[in-house]
Motif scaffolding. Structure first.
Motif, mmCIF file in Angstrom:
data_model
loop_
_atom_site.group_PDB
_atom_site.id
_atom_site.type_symbol
_atom_site.label_atom_id
_atom_site.label_comp_id
_atom_site.label_asym_id
_atom_site.label_seq_id
_atom_site.Cartn_x
_atom_site.Cartn_y
_atom_site.Cartn_z
ATOM 1 N N LEU A 56 -35.591 38.228 18.159
ATOM 2 C CA LEU A 56 -35.276 37.063 18.476
ATOM 3 C C LEU A 56 -33.726 36.995 19.236
ATOM 4 O O LEU A 56 -33.789 36.136 20.272
ATOM 5 C CB LEU A 56 -35.346 35.969 17.497
ATOM 6 N N GLN A 57 -32.956 37.657 18.591
ATOM 7 C CA GLN A 57 -31.495 37.423 19.222
ATOM 8 C C GLN A 57 -31.607 38.418 20.447
ATOM 9 O O GLN A 57 -30.782 37.851 21.670
ATOM 10 C CB GLN A 57 -30.574 38.163 18.129
ATOM 11 N N ALA A 58 -32.146 39.350 20.837
ATOM 12 C CA ALA A 58 -32.420 40.097 21.946
ATOM 13 C C ALA A 58 -33.233 39.027 23.005
ATOM 14 O O ALA A 58 -32.524 38.919 24.252
ATOM 15 C CB ALA A 58 -33.437 41.116 22.134
ATOM 16 N N LEU A 59 -34.090 38.156 22.680
ATOM 17 C CA LEU A 59 -34.593 37.208 23.380
ATOM 18 C C LEU A 59 -33.637 36.198 23.920
ATOM 19 O O LEU A 59 -33.725 35.419 24.864
ATOM 20 C CB LEU A 59 -36.016 36.490 23.024
ATOM 21 N N ASN A 60 -32.724 35.712 22.815
ATOM 22 C CA ASN A 60 -31.938 34.790 23.143
ATOM 23 C C ASN A 60 -31.115 35.343 23.983
ATOM 24 O O ASN A 60 -30.257 34.527 25.059
ATOM 25 C CB ASN A 60 -31.278 34.491 21.731
ATOM 26 N N ALA A 61 -30.504 36.181 24.058
ATOM 27 C CA ALA A 61 -29.591 37.064 25.048
ATOM 28 C C ALA A 61 -30.279 36.945 26.517
ATOM 29 O O ALA A 61 -29.571 36.730 27.392
ATOM 30 C CB ALA A 61 -29.419 38.638 24.867
ATOM 31 N N LYS A 62 -31.476 37.221 26.608
ATOM 32 C CA LYS A 62 -32.133 37.013 27.852
ATOM 33 C C LYS A 62 -32.251 35.485 28.230
ATOM 34 O O LYS A 62 -31.927 35.163 29.616
ATOM 35 C CB LYS A 62 -33.699 37.518 27.769
ATOM 36 N N VAL A 63 -32.299 34.823 27.313
ATOM 37 C CA VAL A 63 -32.076 33.276 27.910
ATOM 38 C C VAL A 63 -30.766 33.059 28.210
ATOM 39 O O VAL A 63 -30.698 32.293 29.354
ATOM 40 C CB VAL A 63 -32.466 32.379 26.525
ATOM 41 N N GLU A 64 -29.627 33.350 27.716
ATOM 42 C CA GLU A 64 -28.135 33.478 28.185
ATOM 43 C C GLU A 64 -28.173 34.151 29.284
ATOM 44 O O GLU A 64 -27.447 33.421 30.415
ATOM 45 C CB GLU A 64 -27.501 33.797 27.193
ATOM 46 N N TYR A 65 -28.666 35.005 29.516
ATOM 47 C CA TYR A 65 -28.399 36.018 30.631
ATOM 48 C C TYR A 65 -29.274 35.222 31.949
ATOM 49 O O TYR A 65 -28.669 35.496 33.165
ATOM 50 C CB TYR A 65 -28.958 37.238 30.499
ATOM 51 N N SER A 66 -30.264 34.700 31.611
ATOM 52 C CA SER A 66 -31.186 34.019 32.867
ATOM 53 C C SER A 66 -30.178 32.744 33.369
ATOM 54 O O SER A 66 -30.434 32.064 34.367
ATOM 55 C CB SER A 66 -32.174 33.593 32.310
ATOM 56 N N LYS A 67 -29.137 32.285 32.512
ATOM 57 C CA LYS A 67 -28.438 31.036 32.929
ATOM 58 C C LYS A 67 -27.574 31.371 34.258
ATOM 59 O O LYS A 67 -26.887 30.706 35.036
ATOM 60 C CB LYS A 67 -27.273 30.793 31.852
ATOM 61 N N ALA A 84 -18.198 27.707 35.305
ATOM 62 C CA ALA A 84 -19.557 27.433 34.553
ATOM 63 C C ALA A 84 -20.143 28.612 34.012
ATOM 64 O O ALA A 84 -20.927 28.531 32.757
ATOM 65 C CB ALA A 84 -20.617 27.124 35.784
ATOM 66 N N SER A 85 -19.575 30.086 34.246
ATOM 67 C CA SER A 85 -20.110 31.133 33.557
ATOM 68 C C SER A 85 -19.385 31.468 32.211
ATOM 69 O O SER A 85 -19.975 32.241 31.627
ATOM 70 C CB SER A 85 -19.901 32.278 34.432
ATOM 71 N N LYS A 86 -18.383 30.527 31.738
ATOM 72 C CA LYS A 86 -17.634 31.046 30.711
ATOM 73 C C LYS A 86 -18.526 30.642 29.443
ATOM 74 O O LYS A 86 -18.498 31.508 28.307
ATOM 75 C CB LYS A 86 -16.736 29.965 30.597
ATOM 76 N N GLU A 87 -19.349 29.727 29.360
ATOM 77 C CA GLU A 87 -20.353 29.441 28.392
ATOM 78 C C GLU A 87 -21.059 30.451 27.819
ATOM 79 O O GLU A 87 -21.261 31.189 26.812
ATOM 80 C CB GLU A 87 -20.996 28.032 28.385
ATOM 81 N N TYR A 88 -22.022 31.102 29.091
ATOM 82 C CA TYR A 88 -23.135 32.079 28.663
ATOM 83 C C TYR A 88 -22.628 33.381 28.374
ATOM 84 O O TYR A 88 -23.052 34.312 27.774
ATOM 85 C CB TYR A 88 -24.117 32.027 29.583
ATOM 86 N N LYS A 89 -21.127 33.639 28.965
ATOM 87 C CA LYS A 89 -20.417 34.895 28.671
ATOM 88 C C LYS A 89 -20.175 34.865 27.197
ATOM 89 O O LYS A 89 -20.473 35.874 26.463
ATOM 90 C CB LYS A 89 -19.278 35.112 29.561
ATOM 91 N N ALA A 90 -19.566 33.876 26.573
ATOM 92 C CA ALA A 90 -19.079 33.911 25.329
ATOM 93 C C ALA A 90 -20.289 33.822 24.319
ATOM 94 O O ALA A 90 -20.472 34.283 23.347
ATOM 95 C CB ALA A 90 -18.434 32.392 25.074
ATOM 96 N N ASN A 91 -21.398 33.420 24.755
ATOM 97 C CA ASN A 91 -22.693 33.194 23.938
ATOM 98 C C ASN A 91 -23.444 34.298 23.854
ATOM 99 O O ASN A 91 -23.835 35.019 22.703
ATOM 100 C CB ASN A 91 -23.729 32.254 24.524
ATOM 101 N N LEU A 92 -23.357 35.326 25.030
ATOM 102 C CA LEU A 92 -23.764 36.672 25.144
ATOM 103 C C LEU A 92 -22.768 37.614 24.061
ATOM 104 O O LEU A 92 -23.419 38.319 23.241
ATOM 105 C CB LEU A 92 -23.514 37.340 26.512
ATOM 106 N N LYS A 93 -21.664 37.531 24.082
ATOM 107 C CA LYS A 93 -20.700 38.080 23.066
ATOM 108 C C LYS A 93 -21.100 37.924 21.550
ATOM 109 O O LYS A 93 -20.987 38.695 20.886
ATOM 110 C CB LYS A 93 -19.376 37.959 23.330
ATOM 111 N N GLY A 94 -21.279 36.627 21.394
ATOM 112 C CA GLY A 94 -21.466 36.192 20.181
ATOM 113 C C GLY A 94 -22.860 36.764 19.796
ATOM 114 O O GLY A 94 -22.942 36.960 18.494
ATOM 115 N N ILE A 95 -23.846 36.908 20.369
ATOM 116 C CA ILE A 95 -25.023 37.339 20.215
ATOM 117 C C ILE A 95 -24.951 38.777 19.528
ATOM 118 O O ILE A 95 -25.675 39.242 18.884
ATOM 119 C CB ILE A 95 -26.229 37.193 21.408
ATOM 120 N N ARG A 96 -23.997 39.518 20.363
ATOM 121 C CA ARG A 96 -24.056 40.845 19.948
ATOM 122 C C ARG A 96 -23.312 40.968 18.527
ATOM 123 O O ARG A 96 -23.719 41.880 17.736
ATOM 124 C CB ARG A 96 -23.075 41.537 21.027
ATOM 125 N N TYR A 97 -22.439 40.260 18.276
ATOM 126 C CA TYR A 97 -21.915 40.212 16.686
ATOM 127 C C TYR A 97 -23.190 39.832 15.879
ATOM 128 O O TYR A 97 -23.238 40.390 14.785
ATOM 129 C CB TYR A 97 -20.730 39.242 16.706
#
Length: 420
Positions: free
Chosen positions: A250-261, A297-310
């Protein structure tokens, strides 16, 4: 004539009792385990998974269009030739890649709920098996009490006969009666515990809490002492590990959601203006596109992707911890099971036969007037205590067996495969 009526009344009561007794349902362990699926807690998770799947069907929906109408560029100072009346419509089109990623993410949530349901089912099945085995051992203890009661009643009858010939003391007879009455208290306590186990089992099966049923007192001891359990087998069997794996997915799918932003969204705007004062009517037709890759605008999803990795790293470490704890628990249980089997074997092969021989010797001495009643009563009590202790060790062994199967999830995995 009175005796005849008494016999008829007893026969009538007996024929009423027999059908009532026959109506008591007999539930083997497999039936109890199967009925655990009706537990409301499991049904709640089934409903939750269905709700999550239902929510996922609307994941590709677009934002609602916006329609507006009103005065457009009309001057504050009244003029019949100034301004116009405008009707406008707007629609934003979310990037299809974003909608697909969102749908996949929402579908993945129900898989976690399914794994959580299997985990809860494993816990409930273990509880049901534990209560069932406790009920079985209690039934065996009741049978043992009946045997002890028969021995005490025989000794009391023999002692009363001896008393009439002055060969027995009255205080010894009272002692035998006290031992016999003490069995009634023990029997009441065992029946009370059986009733409690019945209520607990009926609660797990979501049945009438006061429903009475009988159990299969045949005990099957599985040989888990020498079983080898590797990490891969545990990971494939345990539902909590599957739940962690579903969370990682699910976290991998969440990363795809963030990357799609990073992908742009599109919009269209159309308007029609009816001009005042006879001027030509006008229209607006415009397309729009978002630019999500700009730094602010990209600062949010970049931070989210980093958090998902953790988050994924944390889940991986938790998975290793669960497997490590499970292997240690299983190893400890197997050692304890071996010890309990040795104790039970010692009771069955040495302690109880020795006490039986002691009882026979004491009884023979009492029959030959070389022994006394208290000695026989003491041996009967010791024999009963040892048999009770053996049943306690059996209960502990069955508890360990349930704990092993709960940790290994062998029974639930097989049951799920049968249901499929």
């Amino acid at each position: 004539m009175k005796t005849k009526f008494q016999i008829i009344a007893m026969l009538f009561a007996w024929f009423i009792y027999l059908p009532a007794k026959a109506q008591v349902q007999r539930l083997p362990l497999d039936s109890v385990v199967a009925r655990v699926a009706d537990n409301p807690a499991l049904q709640a998770l089934v409903a939750k998974a269905s709700a999550q799947d239902a929510y996922a069907t609307g994941a590709k929906s677009l934002d609602a269009p916006k329609i507006s109408a009103g005065q457009y560029q009309v001057p504050y100072q009244f003029s019949p030739n100034g301004g116009s009346f405008m009707i406008q419509a707007e629609q934003m089109f979310t990037n299809p890649a974003k909608l697909k990623a969102k749908e996949n993410y929402m579908k993945g949530a129900s898989k976690i709920t399914e794994a959580d349901k299997d985990y809860l089912k494993n816990q409930l099945v273990a509880q049901a098996k534990q209560y069932y085995y406790e009920r079985v051992v209690l039934e065996k203890k009741l049978t043992l009490l009946q045997h002890s009661q028969s021995l005490l009643e025989y000794m009391l009858k023999d002692a009363n006969i001896r008393l009439t010939y002055g060969k027995e003391k009255l205080n010894n007879i009272y002692k035998a009666k006290a031992d016999l009455y003490e069995l009634d208290n023990t029997r009441d306590q065992l029946n009370n515990e059986i009733s409690q186990k019945n209520i607990m089992l009926n609660t797990l099966m979501n049945r009438d809490k006061q429903a009475v049923f009988s159990v299969d007192t045949t005990v099957v001891l599985n040989n888990y002492d020498s079983a080898l359990t590797d990490t891969a087998t545990l990971a494939n069997a345990r539902s909590d590990i599957k739940s962690i794996n579903r969370n990682i997915e699910l976290q991998a799918l969440n990363a795809k959601v963030e990357y799609s932003k990073r992908k742009p969204d599109f919009g269209i705007q159309a308007a029609h203006m009816i001009s005042y004062g006879g001027y030509a009517n006008q229209y607006i037709l415009m397309a729009s596109v978002t630019i999500p890759i700009v730094p602010w605008a990209s600062k949010e999803y970049k931070a989210n992707l980093k958090g998902i990795r953790y988050e994924v790293e944390e889940l991986q470490q938790r998975k290793m911890d669960v497997l490590n704890q499970a292997q240690g628990q299983l190893a400890s249980i197997k050692v304890d099971m071996t010890n309990k089997k040795k104790q039970i074997g010692n009771y069955q092969q040495n302690i109880i036969p020795a006490l039986q021989n002691s009882y026979k010797t004491a009884l023979l001495a009492y029959d030959q007037n070389t022994g006394d009643l208290p000695s026989v009563l003491l041996v009967i009590k010791d024999l009963q205590t040892s048999r009770m202790n053996a049943l306690d060790r059996l209960q502990e062994l069955l508890t360990l067996q349930v704990a092993y199967e709960r940790e290994n999830e062998t029974t639930v995995s097989a049951l799920n495969n049968q249901n499929k």
